[in-house]
Every structure is written in structure tokens, then in C-alpha cells.
Design an enzyme around this catalytic site. Structure first.
Site, PDB file in Angstrom:
ATOM      1  N   GLN A  80      85.806  56.461  98.964  1.00 55.85           N
ATOM      2  CA  GLN A  80      87.054  56.851  98.315  1.00 55.85           C
ATOM      3  C   GLN A  80      88.238  56.869  99.277  1.00 55.85           C
ATOM      4  O   GLN A  80      88.069  56.890 100.497  1.00 55.85           O
ATOM      5  CB  GLN A  80      86.902  58.240  97.693  1.00 55.85           C
ATOM      6  CG  GLN A  80      86.034  58.248  96.456  1.00 55.85           C
ATOM      7  CD  GLN A  80      86.202  59.531  95.678  1.00 55.85           C
ATOM      8  OE1 GLN A  80      85.380  60.412  95.755  1.00 55.85           O
ATOM      9  NE2 GLN A  80      87.291  59.637  94.949  1.00 55.85           N
ATOM     10  N   HIS A  81      89.422  56.864  98.705  1.00 55.02           N
ATOM     11  CA  HIS A  81      90.694  57.168  99.386  1.00 55.02           C
ATOM     12  C   HIS A  81      91.237  56.073 100.301  1.00 55.02           C
ATOM     13  O   HIS A  81      92.381  56.142 100.731  1.00 55.02           O
ATOM     14  CB  HIS A  81      90.607  58.446 100.228  1.00 55.02           C
ATOM     15  CG  HIS A  81      89.984  59.611  99.557  1.00 55.02           C
ATOM     16  ND1 HIS A  81      90.370  60.037  98.304  1.00 55.02           N
ATOM     17  CD2 HIS A  81      88.998  60.455  99.952  1.00 55.02           C
ATOM     18  CE1 HIS A  81      89.649  61.099  97.976  1.00 55.02           C
ATOM     19  NE2 HIS A  81      88.805  61.358  98.947  1.00 55.02           N
ATOM     20  N   ASP A 243      82.406  56.410  95.479  1.00 57.25           N
ATOM     21  CA  ASP A 243      80.995  56.623  95.772  1.00 57.25           C
ATOM     22  C   ASP A 243      80.494  57.975  95.273  1.00 57.25           C
ATOM     23  O   ASP A 243      79.336  58.102  94.855  1.00 57.25           O
ATOM     24  CB  ASP A 243      80.711  56.471  97.266  1.00 57.25           C
ATOM     25  CG  ASP A 243      81.639  57.291  98.157  1.00 57.25           C
ATOM     26  OD1 ASP A 243      82.520  58.014  97.643  1.00 57.25           O
ATOM     27  OD2 ASP A 243      81.490  57.196  99.388  1.00 57.25           O
TER      28      ASP A 243
END
Length: 497
Positions: A80-81, A243
Site C-alpha cells: 500500500q501507499h 496487500d
């Protein structure tokens, strides 16, 4: 046949699932290189993700010997991110800054202030911005790499980028988008006004990907990619997700009452909610799930990334490291390690460093240092679990995933530290399995408008009874004291209560 892909920090994994026979046929992975630098810089070349996907895909299909043209859909899970900023030609303008990059801490603090503090963030986004989120990475790029910033045509997350490579479509879904910092997690919509605060020169309508629902396909595999991979012409690519969201699907955590805990590079704790959550703690992120509903989540940044540093410092393989951890007593004879090698998100200490306490001429042993780093990572996860407040009430079972879950010693430690039963799915890489399950769900929905994700999870998410760890009363009592010591040291070092 369905393919699940999980693009993590250290590697990309691929699994093949036969839904009709309710079997996982095989899995393979390929590593990535992590570029680290002073100030918390942690970046990767997105091209390495594609190379790893190709390699793992070819390996697992060669291993299983299945007909590639029998594959019906692909699902992608991603770390992520991460910021993947593309130019008009679809090329990255700068290496992808990752979830664990803390170089942008100052920009994050400024953005929180500009949005009206924690209350302003909650009002606009349904959560409080954290340094790991994508928003501060864009602000950092704008101020430090203006030439690259000026070339931005599209803003994607890692899993969105792999979907883009597979399909040519620039799309996103609510689960992964929740961690950008410019998405309202309650209404499941982009906040163009917040992106304007971050990057006033960018046109939100132009640079943000089109939002799709979790059950909708991102598209079909591009003809040139289908030829390269040996696929049929009509292979769907599902929406995919972060994820953590796909890991929840891969553990069957799609209804209230379950908690998934990941012992990966980072540590995550998540629980399903049918409605948006207003948490008591700003450290609990009100993320959307990648199957509908919400997935309140806490993330700590130092788990196997921390234990690997100590293991490699002593030149130990995994088996020897596990033996050292098992040889030391609970509490490591007073040795305490706050393992904030990468800074920390929970507690909110993005610029913190690791610290070691309690060493004497008697207790300074390999075994105690190895146990101390595992305990430090696990106690941090208990701290995170406490931030859930009422969301964790009545917790009796944790579904444990990630590389650390393979260790019996660590599983028992989690059970004793949390006072909860622990069990692992048979497939340790739950995110890749979750991606394959979402792909099957998407294909069934697209093909006939039917098929429930819950049914797929019931058939394919199998728990490994041999991995079960029950909390030991003596261990629970001992860790109560160890955790109290951890909290005191945390307060002394960082003023955290």
C-alpha cells in the site's frame, strides 16, 4: 484456473488456484531490490515489479504444468501507499517511494496542519494522515524534484501500476485508495480539494485514476501481454487491492468477529466492519475493504524488517535464529529492544530510531538479543491492537499470516502476548490467495452476475490445525509484566502513553 499476484516490499509472489477443485496448485516468487538512503528514503524501480511478476508467473506455470489458456482471470495485490507517478507516455517520473519511506515526515506534518489538524483530517478523509501515506510523497516530490513533478500525468499505487501494465487501464478501487490521503473512506470518493491542497498544479480529474467497485474488472489483459504470457485473449484482471485488503480475503476475514495479524516486513492488524468506523485512536485507519465494507487497520513498520537486521548482524540463518529465540526466557532476562529501525507509524514516531535497554555483563547474549527483537516487534503489535478499543472486544482468535507466522516460537509468543488463540491459514501468503479469490469472484460476477465471495473463501481458505497456538496462562502472566516494562520504556524514550 485463476492467478493471484502479490507485489510486496521484498518480492512478488504468484499463486495458481483451481476453483473447481478448491485447490492451490502452486506458488512462486521473485525478489526486488530495495533502495535505502539517509533520512528515511526507501524506494523501488517499478520495472522490477514487472520483471518479478514475469519470472514468478513463468516459474509457477512451469511447475504446475497447467494449460496457460485455461486461466480465466488475474488478481493483483500490492504494497500500500507507494507513489507511482507516471508521465504522459506511462513512464515513471521518479522511483516509487514506498509505504516504509519516512523521508516525507515533515511534509506530512505540514499537510495535517493545513487540513485543520486531526479533526480536519477526520472530517475530510475519515482518517488521520500518516507519514507512510501517498499524500506526503506527492508533496515531497513537488518541493524536492520539481522537474519530475512537472511531468506527472497519472498518480497510481503499486497494484494500480501492475493493473495498468496488464490492461492499459488507469483505474483504482476503494480499499487501496483509502491509504492515499486524498480519498474519503466513508463516501468512497476521491477528495479533489485535498489533492489541490497537496499539489495545486495538478488537475485531479486528469491525474487520478477512475474508481471502480471491488467486484468490477480493471479490464482484460492487453493483447501483447497475453501473447507474452501465453494467455487467451479474454483474460480478466480484477480490481485488485492493497496487500492488507487482499490478505483479509485470503484469511476469510470478510465478516465481523475475526482479526487478521500479519508478521511481514511490517505488521498489520485488521478487522472487518460492515460500516465506516470512527475509532477512538487516530492510529486506527478507517480503510475500505477490497470486497465491500470497511477494514479498520493498524500498521507497525518494524516486524520482520527488524528481526532480519538482528539475524543478519549475527550471520544466522532462519533456523538458527529461531533456536536462539527459543533458548532465551520470556523477557530476554531484562533485555528490551524498541525496534524502530524504520521510524514508526504506531505509535506515531516517524523519525524515531531503534534503542536497546537493560544490557548487563550477564544478559548480553545472542539468544537474549534475538528474543528481544522478536518481543519488541510483537509488543508493538499488542500496542497497536489496544488502539482498536471496542473493535477488539471479545477477541478470541487471530488469523496469523506473513513470513514470521512460520515460526512456532513466534506464534506462541503472539498467543501469550495477546491472550488469544492463534492459527494460520494453510497458504502463508494470504494476499496472493486473496487476489486469486477476488479474481474468481470478479470473473463469476462478470460472466453470470452470480457467485459469492464468502462461498469461495469457505471452499479455499483452509486453516492449518498444526499451527494452532493456545495462550499459556503462565506465559500470559509473564508477558503482562514484560509489556508494562515496554510501555514504561516507550514513555521514557518518546513520551508515548
Amino acid at each position: 484456473m485463476y492467478i493471484g499476484v502479490d507485489c510486496g516490499t521484498q518480492s512478488t509472489k504468484v499463486v495458481v488456484v483451481d476453483v473447481d477443485r478448491a485447490r492451490v496448485l502452486g506458488e512462486a516468487s521473485r525478489p526486488h531490490r530495495l533502495d535505502e538512503g539517509e533520512g528515511g528514503r526507501r524506494e523501488q524501480d517499478p520495472g522490477e515489479w514487472i520483471a518479478a511478476l514475469r519470472g514468478a508467473f513463468d516459474e509457477v506455470l512451469a511447475m504446475t504444468g497447467i494449460d496457460r489458456r485455461a486461466i480465466r482471470a488475474i488478481g493483483v495485490s500490492g504494497q500500500q501507499h507507494g507513489l507511482v507517478a507516471l508521465d504522459a507516455a506511462g513512464e515513471a517520473v521518479h522511483p516509487a517511494k514506498l509505504w516504509c519511506d519516512t523521508e516525507t515526515a515533515a511534509w506530512n506534518a505540514e499537510l495535517i496542519q493545513r487540513l485543520g489538524g486531526e479533526a480536519g483530517c477526520l472530517d475530510r478523509l475519515g482518517l488521520v494522515l500518516q507519514t507512510g501515506y501517498t499524500a506526503s510523497k506527492i508533496a515531497w516530490l513537488r518541493h524536492t524534484r520539481p522537474e519530475a513533478y512537472a511531468r506527472i500525468a497519472t498518480l497510481l499505487l503499486p497494484h494500480d501500476y501492475l493493473n495498468f501494465w496488464l490492461t492499459g487501464e488507469r483505474v483504482a478501487e476503494a480499499g487501496d485508495a483509502s491509504g492515499t490521503g486524498y480519498f474519503d473512506t466513508r463516501t468512497r470518493r476521491w477528495r479533489h480539494d485535498v489533492l489541490t491542497e497537496i499539489a495545486p498544479e495538478l488537475d485531479a480529474e486528469r491525474v487520478l485514476p477512475r474508481l471502480i467497485e471491488a467486484h468490477e474488472p480493471a479490464g482484460t489483459v492487453r493483447p501483447e501481454v497475453a501473447r507474452e504470457l501465453g494467455l487467451a485473449d479474454d483474460v480478466l484482471v480484477s480490481s485488485g487491492g492493497g496487500d492488507n485488503m487482499l490478505g483479509a480475503i485470503g484469511t476469510g476475514n470478510i465478516r465481523p468477529g475475526l482479526v487478521t495479524l500479519s508478521l511481514g516486513t511490517s505488521g498489520t492488524i485488521c478487522a472487518h466492519s460492515p460500516e465506516p468506523v470512527v475509532p477512538d485512536s487516530a492510529m486506527v485507519a478507517n480503510f475500505c475493504a477490497s470486497h465491500g465494507g470497511w477494514l479498520p487497520l493498524v500498521c507497525t513498520m518494524n516486524v520482520t524488517s527488524a528481526t532480519t537486521r538482528i539475524r543478519e548482524l549475527f550471520g544466522l540463518d532462519l533456523a538458527s535464529f529461531g533456536e536462539r529465540v527459543a533458548a532465551a526466557p520470556i523477557g530476554a532476562e531484562g533485555v528490551s529492544l524498541l525496534p524502530f529501525f524504520n521510524g514508526e507509524r504506531v505509535p506515531m514516531l516517524p523519525e524515531a530510531t531503534a534503542s536497546l535497554d537493560g544490557l548487563t555483563s550477564v544478559n548480553t547474549t545472542q539468544a537474549n538479543l534475538c528474543r528481544a527483537v522478536v518481543e519488541g516487534a510483537t509488543l508493538g503489535l499488542r500496542y497497536g491492537l489496544e488502539q482498536f478499543g471496542s473493535l477488539a472486544e471479545g477477541l478470541h482468535e487471530i488469523r496469523l499470516i506473513g513470513g514470521g507466522s512460520r515460526s512456532p516460537v513466534w506464534r506462541q509468543m503472539v498467543a501469550d502476548v495477546t491472550g488469544s488463540r492463534v492459527i494460520c491459514p494453510e497458504i502463508a501468503d494470504a494476499a496472493a490467495l486473496g487476489a486469486a479469490l477476488q479474481a474468481a469472484w470478479c470473473h463469476h460476477q462478470f460472466q453470470s452476475g452470480g457467485g459469492e465471495l464468502a462461498d469461495l473463501c469457505a471452499r479455499l481458505v483452509h486453516l492449518d490445525e498444526a499451527s494452532r497456538a493456545e495462550p499459556d496462562p503462565a506465559g500470559v502472566a509473564a508477558y503482562r509484566e514484560v509489556y508494562a516494562c515496554y510501555r514504561r520504556r516507550l514513555a521514557e524514550r518518546h513520551g508515548t502513553h
